[in-house]
Design a protein around this motif. Structure first.
Motif, PDB file in Angstrom:
ATOM      1  N   ILE A   1     -27.672  27.180   3.797  1.00 61.70           N
ATOM      2  CA  ILE A   1     -28.966  27.826   4.017  1.00 61.70           C
ATOM      3  C   ILE A   1     -29.770  27.783   2.721  1.00 61.70           C
ATOM      4  CG2 ILE A   1     -27.980  29.421   5.720  1.00 61.70           C
ATOM      5  CD1 ILE A   1     -28.385  31.573   3.343  1.00 61.70           C
ATOM      6  N   GLU A   2     -31.084  28.000   2.832  1.00 58.64           N
ATOM      7  CA  GLU A   2     -31.876  28.327   1.649  1.00 58.64           C
ATOM      8  C   GLU A   2     -32.040  29.843   1.681  1.00 58.64           C
ATOM      9  OE1 GLU A   2     -35.526  26.175   1.392  1.00 58.64           O
ATOM     10  OE2 GLU A   2     -34.567  24.225   1.571  1.00 58.64           O
ATOM     11  N   HIS A   3     -31.384  30.515   0.754  1.00 58.85           N
ATOM     12  CA  HIS A   3     -31.420  31.979   0.774  1.00 58.85           C
ATOM     13  C   HIS A   3     -32.661  32.504   0.079  1.00 58.85           C
ATOM     14  CE1 HIS A   3     -29.909  36.102  -0.641  1.00 58.85           C
ATOM     15  NE2 HIS A   3     -30.332  36.189   0.598  1.00 58.85           N
ATOM     16  N   GLY A   4     -33.484  33.257   0.812  1.00 60.92           N
ATOM     17  CA  GLY A   4     -34.645  33.916   0.225  1.00 60.92           C
ATOM     18  C   GLY A   4     -34.263  35.313  -0.217  1.00 60.92           C
ATOM     19  N   ASN A   5     -34.224  35.540  -1.525  1.00 59.69           N
ATOM     20  CA  ASN A   5     -33.729  36.812  -2.063  1.00 59.69           C
ATOM     21  C   ASN A   5     -34.692  37.967  -1.773  1.00 59.69           C
ATOM     22  OD1 ASN A   5     -31.690  35.297  -3.120  1.00 59.69           O
ATOM     23  ND2 ASN A   5     -32.130  35.746  -5.262  1.00 59.69           N
ATOM     24  N   ASP A   6     -34.140  39.166  -1.639  1.00 55.32           N
ATOM     25  CA  ASP A   6     -34.997  40.353  -1.624  1.00 55.32           C
ATOM     26  C   ASP A   6     -34.671  41.276  -2.793  1.00 55.32           C
ATOM     27  OD1 ASP A   6     -32.661  41.627  -0.817  1.00 55.32           O
ATOM     28  OD2 ASP A   6     -33.456  42.325   1.110  1.00 55.32           O
TER      29      ASP A   6
ATOM     30  N   LEU B   1     -25.827  28.624  11.029  1.00 55.24           N
ATOM     31  CA  LEU B   1     -25.604  29.687  12.016  1.00 55.24           C
ATOM     32  C   LEU B   1     -24.308  30.438  11.711  1.00 55.24           C
ATOM     33  CD1 LEU B   1     -26.600  30.984  14.676  1.00 55.24           C
ATOM     34  CD2 LEU B   1     -25.235  29.284  15.900  1.00 55.24           C
ATOM     35  N   MET B   2     -23.273  29.682  11.283  1.00 52.74           N
ATOM     36  CA  MET B   2     -21.988  30.299  10.942  1.00 52.74           C
ATOM     37  C   MET B   2     -22.166  31.332   9.828  1.00 52.74           C
ATOM     38  SD  MET B   2     -18.592  30.136  11.557  1.00 52.74           S
ATOM     39  CE  MET B   2     -18.669  31.928  11.513  1.00 52.74           C
ATOM     40  N   ARG B   3     -22.960  30.978   8.814  1.00 48.83           N
ATOM     41  CA  ARG B   3     -23.172  31.939   7.710  1.00 48.83           C
ATOM     42  C   ARG B   3     -24.000  33.126   8.169  1.00 48.83           C
ATOM     43  NH1 ARG B   3     -20.836  27.110   6.835  1.00 48.83           N
ATOM     44  NH2 ARG B   3     -19.714  27.111   4.841  1.00 48.83           N
ATOM     45  N   ASP B   4     -25.050  32.888   8.953  1.00 48.12           N
ATOM     46  CA  ASP B   4     -25.901  33.996   9.383  1.00 48.12           C
ATOM     47  C   ASP B   4     -25.087  34.989  10.211  1.00 48.12           C
ATOM     48  OD1 ASP B   4     -28.404  35.048   8.988  1.00 48.12           O
ATOM     49  OD2 ASP B   4     -29.333  34.078  10.714  1.00 48.12           O
ATOM     50  N   VAL B   5     -24.177  34.466  11.034  1.00 48.04           N
ATOM     51  CA  VAL B   5     -23.319  35.330  11.840  1.00 48.04           C
ATOM     52  C   VAL B   5     -22.306  36.057  10.951  1.00 48.04           C
ATOM     53  CG1 VAL B   5     -21.452  35.313  13.568  1.00 48.04           C
ATOM     54  CG2 VAL B   5     -23.588  34.060  13.996  1.00 48.04           C
ATOM     55  N   ALA B   6     -21.623  35.300  10.090  1.00 48.50           N
ATOM     56  CA  ALA B   6     -20.549  35.901   9.286  1.00 48.50           C
ATOM     57  C   ALA B   6     -21.094  36.922   8.288  1.00 48.50           C
ATOM     58  CB  ALA B   6     -19.786  34.803   8.542  1.00 48.50           C
ATOM     59  N   TRP B   7     -22.305  36.690   7.827  1.00 48.76           N
ATOM     60  CA  TRP B   7     -22.884  37.579   6.822  1.00 48.76           C
ATOM     61  C   TRP B   7     -23.727  38.703   7.425  1.00 48.76           C
ATOM     62  CZ3 TRP B   7     -25.337  33.138   3.417  1.00 48.76           C
ATOM     63  CH2 TRP B   7     -24.306  32.319   2.927  1.00 48.76           C
ATOM     64  N   GLY B   8     -23.780  38.780   8.760  1.00 47.03           N
ATOM     65  CA  GLY B   8     -24.564  39.841   9.387  1.00 47.03           C
ATOM     66  C   GLY B   8     -26.034  39.774   9.024  1.00 47.03           C
ATOM     67  N   PHE B   9     -26.595  38.567   8.986  1.00 45.54           N
ATOM     68  CA  PHE B   9     -27.992  38.282   8.623  1.00 45.54           C
ATOM     69  C   PHE B   9     -28.264  38.445   7.125  1.00 45.54           C
ATOM     70  CE2 PHE B   9     -28.477  39.727  13.163  1.00 45.54           C
ATOM     71  CZ  PHE B   9     -28.666  38.462  13.684  1.00 45.54           C
ATOM     72  N   PHE B  10     -27.269  38.835   6.367  1.00 46.10           N
ATOM     73  CA  PHE B  10     -27.330  38.788   4.898  1.00 46.10           C
ATOM     74  C   PHE B  10     -28.473  39.621   4.317  1.00 46.10           C
ATOM     75  CE2 PHE B  10     -26.889  35.840   1.005  1.00 46.10           C
ATOM     76  CZ  PHE B  10     -25.719  36.421   0.637  1.00 46.10           C
ATOM     77  N   TYR B  11     -28.703  39.442   3.026  1.00 50.30           N
ATOM     78  CA  TYR B  11     -29.842  40.075   2.358  1.00 50.30           C
ATOM     79  C   TYR B  11     -31.076  39.186   2.525  1.00 50.30           C
ATOM     80  CZ  TYR B  11     -26.535  42.976  -0.271  1.00 50.30           C
ATOM     81  OH  TYR B  11     -25.577  43.851  -0.631  1.00 50.30           O
TER      82      TYR B  11
END
Ligand SMILES: [Fe+2]
Length: 340
Positions: free
Chosen positions: A255-260, A68-78
């Motif tokens: 997280i497991e990052h799913g790339n776009d 959750l910390m990463r999702d928040v800090a990264w603004g939902f990321f790529y």
């Protein structure tokens, strides 16, 4: 591919939800419950409990808070931020889908997956409140596990300073007059215990008279050796759409990052072992051991999670163009950087 086409088709999703907020405080644990659309979030001494109209899921609270910390800090990321194999978010850049089982083959096959689309600002607001309420005094979800306290138990204070870290934003070339006052190699933090051998010397810059205020250099290794967070890529240079994002890594990518889009990894020091899985199904595809100096390119159709026992330095290189996910969906750009 189907996911990406839906992601960018737009009109069918024009009614993104914004109904998020708080529910009651538990008299047993002291933690507040929250909701976002049909999703509900509760925590107890050990677990985050997530439910939706036709299902439920639970995660160890330490893993949930780190993600959750990463999702928040990264603004939902790529692309996709998988908190684990079931729960996560999919960024549409302005709107965001929260899902359960959407990228899990078994959930999809049985029709048990659930997703709701939100205005990004609305979901971000409730994510920040969950993070704030569920993070206890002394626990820092950004820190390596051996460098922070424990997240368990009933509600015990908070740690706003840790979860509210702001990015240091350079205004011009780092180190030049007029840049952020904090020099790049003097972050205010001590050299991390695992980077005690990293030289702290500064580059010697000899500029022509009159150009002293326009030429600068700094020691990126020294800068990274002083990072007090893990798995938090920071943009260190922008040239057109080219983004260099260095970061220091210890323990597990939360997280497991799913790339776009394709994503280059240049291992600057030590090593990281990557688990690479299919983006849509989660089926294992590869394990990649990157040692210092190794370069790998993660394709646009995978998810990845890394493991780093010894704290290491990684440079992530991405093309930040907003056009790329759509180009990949339409078949105009490949999911790999080169085809032999
Ligand atoms: Fe990635």
């Amino acid at each position: 591919m189907a996911m990406i086409e839906r992601q960018f088709s737009g009109s069918e999703h024009s009614r993104a939800r914004s109904d998020t907020g708080e529910r009651e405080v538990s008299t047993d644990t002291g933690y507040r419950a929250f909701y976002a659309g049909g999703f509900e979030f509760r925590r107890d001494e050990y677990f985050a409990r997530i439910s939706w109209p036709d299902g439920s899921h639970m995660m160890p609270i330490d893993a949930f808070l780190r993600a959750l910390m990463r999702d928040v800090a990264w603004g939902f990321f790529y692309g996709v931020v998988n908190f684990d194999g079931v729960f996560g978010t999919l960024n549409h850049y302005g709107e965001v889908t929260m899902f359960a089982g959407r990228f899990n083959e078994a959930y999809r096959k049985e029709g048990r997956d659930h997703e709701e689309r939100f205005q990004s600002a609305a979901l971000m607001a409730v994510f920040q409140r969950i993070l704030s309420d569920w993070t206890n005094q002394g626990y820092d979800p950004f820190a390596a596990p051996m460098e922070t306290g424990l997240p368990w138990g009933c509600k015990n204070g908070s740690n706003i300073a840790a979860i509210g870290r702001g990015r240091v934003t350079a205004k011009r070339m780092v180190g030049l007059p007029g840049d952020t006052p904090m020099r790049s190699d003097q972050t205010g933090f001590p050299v991390n215990r695992q980077f005690a051998d990293v030289p702290q010397d500064r580059p010697v810059v000899e500029s022509e008279p009159g150009f002293e205020h326009e030429v600068s250099a700094f020691n990126l290794f020294a800068y990274l050796s002083r990072s007090d967070v893990t798995w938090n890529p920071s943009v260190c240079s922008v040239v057109g759409e080219s983004l260099f994002c260095p970061t220091s890594e210890e323990f597990v990518l939360p997280i497991e990052h799913g790339n776009d889009r394709v994503e280059w990894f240049l291992q600057l020091s030590d090593e990281i072992l990557w688990d690479v899985k299919d983006k849509e199904t989660g089926r294992p595809r590869a394990r990649v051991l990157q040692r210092a100096g190794d370069i790998a390119c993660m394709p646009a159709d995978i998810r990845h999670q890394g493991y780093s026992t010894k704290r290491s330095m990684l440079l992530v290189w991405e093309n930040g163009s907003p056009a790329i996910p759509g180009m990949i969906a339409r078949g105009e750009a490949p999911v790999v950087p080169v085809k032999f």
